[in-house]
Design a protein around this motif. Structure first.
Motif, PDB file in Angstrom:
ATOM      1  N   ALA A  40      13.341  66.882  46.151  1.00 30.87           N
ATOM      2  CA  ALA A  40      13.099  68.116  45.405  1.00 30.87           C
ATOM      3  C   ALA A  40      11.756  68.053  44.689  1.00 30.87           C
ATOM      4  O   ALA A  40      11.048  69.069  44.590  1.00 30.87           O
ATOM      5  CB  ALA A  40      14.227  68.347  44.399  1.00 30.87           C
ATOM      6  N   LYS A  43       9.074  68.884  47.212  1.00 28.02           N
ATOM      7  CA  LYS A  43       9.092  70.315  47.499  1.00 28.02           C
ATOM      8  C   LYS A  43       8.445  71.101  46.353  1.00 28.02           C
ATOM      9  O   LYS A  43       7.665  72.017  46.585  1.00 28.02           O
ATOM     10  CB  LYS A  43      10.535  70.766  47.714  1.00 28.02           C
ATOM     11  CG  LYS A  43      10.677  72.217  48.057  1.00 28.02           C
ATOM     12  CD  LYS A  43      12.141  72.589  48.258  1.00 28.02           C
ATOM     13  CE  LYS A  43      12.286  74.074  48.500  1.00 28.02           C
ATOM     14  NZ  LYS A  43      13.694  74.471  48.601  1.00 28.02           N
ATOM     15  N   GLU A  47       5.089  73.569  46.301  1.00 29.95           N
ATOM     16  CA  GLU A  47       5.081  74.924  45.748  1.00 29.95           C
ATOM     17  C   GLU A  47       4.013  75.072  44.673  1.00 29.95           C
ATOM     18  O   GLU A  47       3.342  76.107  44.596  1.00 29.95           O
ATOM     19  CB  GLU A  47       6.452  75.270  45.177  1.00 29.95           C
ATOM     20  CG  GLU A  47       7.522  75.483  46.218  1.00 29.95           C
ATOM     21  CD  GLU A  47       8.874  75.798  45.601  1.00 29.95           C
ATOM     22  OE1 GLU A  47       8.931  76.199  44.421  1.00 29.95           O
ATOM     23  OE2 GLU A  47       9.881  75.652  46.311  1.00 29.95           O
TER      24      GLU A  47
END
Length: 118
Positions: A40, A43, A47
């Motif tokens: 996570a 990720k 972003e």
């Protein structure tokens, strides 16, 4: 009776390490796969990079717009920019210019035609 007692003793000796390993595996799995795990985090970093690039694009666009607005102020009025905006908004052209209006939804127009002045 001796066998059952032996099984109870050995089960008691094994239970602690098995529970401990289960807890370690549980936390290790969630440290990698969980909502706030390493995957996570990767990720979210991706972003963040994408959004930072978008912010830079928006800032550049804003800078260009601010520059144009500054050029339209009375104290720094650029006559060329004023003429460009007025002609664009009002749809006017100079007497020696040809204006070709193309409709993008018309399939018969594939390119600009060359006109000869009469």
């Amino acid at each position: 009776m001796g066998i059952i007692r032996e099984l109870k003793v050995r089960a008691g000796q094994i239970a602690g390490p098995v529970i401990g390993m289960t807890v370690v595996v549980y936390f290790a799995y969630h440290a990698v796969q969980g909502d706030r795990g390493l995957l996570a985090l990767g990720k979210l970093r991706g972003e963040v990079n994408t959004l930072q690039a978008e912010v830079l694009d928006v800032r550049n666009e804003r800078f260009e717009l601010e520059k144009k607005v500054h050029m339209l102020r009375p104290e720094t009025l650029d006559p060329d920019l004023l003429e460009e905006r007025a002609r664009d908004l009002l749809g006017f052209g100079k007497p020696d210019e040809w204006i070709v209006i193309l409709h993008p939804d018309d399939p018969t127009l594939s390119a600009l035609a060359t006109f000869k002045q009469p």
